[in-house]
Design a protein around this motif. Structure first.
Motif, short mmCIF file in Angstrom:
data_model
loop_
_atom_site.label_atom_id
_atom_site.label_comp_id
_atom_site.label_asym_id
_atom_site.label_seq_id
_atom_site.Cartn_x
_atom_site.Cartn_y
_atom_site.Cartn_z
N TYR A 73 0.85 -1.19 0.00
CA TYR A 73 0.00 0.00 0.00
C TYR A 73 0.88 1.23 0.00
O TYR A 73 2.10 1.14 0.22
N ASN A 78 -3.60 3.46 -2.14
CA ASN A 78 -3.56 2.52 -3.25
C ASN A 78 -3.10 1.19 -2.67
O ASN A 78 -2.15 1.15 -1.89
N VAL A 109 -3.99 -4.06 -8.53
CA VAL A 109 -3.71 -2.79 -7.87
C VAL A 109 -5.03 -2.06 -7.77
O VAL A 109 -5.71 -1.84 -8.76
N ARG A 111 -7.13 1.35 -6.73
CA ARG A 111 -6.93 2.80 -6.64
C ARG A 111 -7.54 3.32 -5.34
O ARG A 111 -8.72 3.12 -5.06
N THR A 114 -11.03 5.44 -4.77
CA THR A 114 -12.31 4.78 -5.02
C THR A 114 -12.72 3.85 -3.89
O THR A 114 -13.82 3.32 -3.90
#
Length: 136
Positions: A73, A78, A109, A111, A114
């Motif tokens: 992270y 992320n 991965v 984002r 979101t």
């Protein structure tokens, strides 16, 4: 119009106006010679290091939900998850309950902006809604 393209400075500086009073390009006073104080470094609100190499559940804006093993992270949240399974919710027109399906995604991965919810899978279980009437 004929002076266009020439680099002749106009009165008062490069933009053609005089500098307003009280504003100068050089800092003045005793604060000008002192270095600026650095702000203390912000600590992360969420410490994800305790969830490293553990299974977590992540929900996104829009309703998607995945489960996987947290591998990494960053400060923007992320995430890198391995062995990811996405839980798909099919909404049939006739049946009231949606049927859950899973889709294997592998290494992904995610984002950070979101993500709406992040929770460990181990130690949590689904409970019945206490606000729904039991008579129905």
């Amino acid at each position: 119009m004929a002076d266009r393209g020439r680099s002749i400075p106009a009165r008062g500086g490069p933009r053609g106006g005089l500098a307003p009073t009280g504003f100068s390009k050089r800092p003045a006073g005793p604060q000008a010679s002192q270095p600026t104080m650095d702000k203390p470094k912000r600590e992360a609100i969420l410490d994800l290091s305790k969830y490293a190499n553990e299974r977590i559940r992540v929900k996104f804006t829009g309703g998607r939900e995945v489960k996987g093993i947290l591998k990494g992270y960053d400060q923007l949240l992320n995430l890198v998850l391995d062995e990811v399974e996405e839980e798909l919710q099919d909404v049939p027109l006739i049946v009231a309950e949606p049927e859950p399906h899973t889709r294997i995604l592998g290494l992904v991965v995610l984002r950070g902006p979101t993500i709406t919810l992040l929770s460990p899978v181990d130690g949590s279980e689904e409970i019945s809604n206490p606000f729904v009437n039991q008579d129905e």
